[in-house]
Each structure stands twice: as C-alpha cells, then as structure tokens.
Design a protein around this motif. Structure first.
Motif: not given
Length: 175
Positions: A77-78, A167-170, A172-175
């Motif tokens: 999901w991430r 960018g999307f992952i950062n 919505h999920w952060g690093k």
C-alpha cells in the motif's frame, strides 16, 4: 527451501516495486514481469501497447516464517496510489493499474481486510480502487528489467522522483 510462498503485486512501473521489498528479511527473490492478461510470454513492447491484458507486476518469493503476507500487503500500500485505477503516477493505462493478485483464499482474505482497513483509515480523500484479483500465470520480464533500480540507479532515482511516486509516498506515508 521448503517454506517458500509467493505474492504478486502490481503498482505501476515494476521497476519501482522491487526496491521497497528487496532488502527485507525473509525475501528470497523478486521478479519483475507481467500477469493478468491473455497473451502467453508477452514482451515489454506488447504489454505497454495495451493489447495483451497484462499488468506490470512483481512476483515475490518469501519465507512466511520471517515475513508475513500481511506485512507484504502493508508495504505494498505504501508504494502505490490506491485511489488511481487508471495507472500509477506518470504511467497511465491498464498495464500500470494497481492490483493485488492473490494465489489462495488466505491471501484474498488478508488483502480484502487490509483494503477495508485502509478505506476506513481516512488517509485518502478518494475511494480506494485497487483491485484484488485471482492470480493468473506470471511471465518474467526481459532481463534488463530485473533489478533495474540496482543496474541503473541514477535513472531509477530520477524516474521515481520525476514520475511523482516519491512525492506521493512522502506526502501520504512520510519517510
């Protein structure tokens, strides 16, 4: 190894779906390839033209004593935009759609439960549209696609950022 299981995930460009899983304990191998379609042994060119019904995907062989299928789904999901059925990030079309391909009833139940939890989490404003489908034959992609993030690391990094995935992952999920 006696206790090997497989998982198959599609989340856009398969280059970007290898690295997040590759260094985890219990991962035995990851193969980039194609699945879900009607053409046997498709080529990259055939799949990207959209006439095979196939989706770019990764097949993960793992040891369930070291990492669970549930953990793999949570990592999956991430890596994706589960609200975009028309492709992933800069890659558009059915060959880039997000799908969890289940290989047995247990995987189907885990994927459906995880999807419901994600929908109920409120993390996304749009509906979660990732499909959960029964696995079909998986065909490995051409050799130059395997471990692409290692072979062509500079290009892979530019692609990951330029496509909007990083960018999307950062966001919505952060690093």
């Amino acid at each position: 190894m006696a206790n090997e299981q497989r998982a198959i995930f599609a989340g856009g460009c398969f280059w970007c779906m290898v690295q997040p899983f590759d260094s985890l304990p219990g991962i035995i191998s990851i193969t980039s390839g194609y699945t879900g379609g009607h053409v046997e042994n498709p080529t990259y060119r055939q799949v990207t033209r959209g006439r095979t019904g196939h989706t770019e995907a990764v097949e993960i062989v793992y040891d369930p004593d070291k990492i669970s299928y549930r953990e793999l789904v949570e990592i999956y999901w991430r890596q994706t935009d589960p609200t975009d059925a028309g492709g992933q990030f800069a890659d558009r079309g059915d060959s880039y759609r997000p799908v969890i391909f289940y290989l047995n009833e247990h995987q189907k139940q885990v994927a459906e439960e995880s999807k419901r939890e994600l929908e109920q989490s409120g993390r996304f404003d749009e509906p979660v549209v990732t499909q959960i489908e029964e696995a079909k034959p998986f065909y490995p992609a051409e050799e130059y696609h395997q471990d692409y993030y290692k072979k062509e690391s500079a290009h892979y990094k530019r692609y990951s950022v330029g496509s909007g995935r990083a960018g999307f992952i950062n966001k919505h999920w952060g690093k």
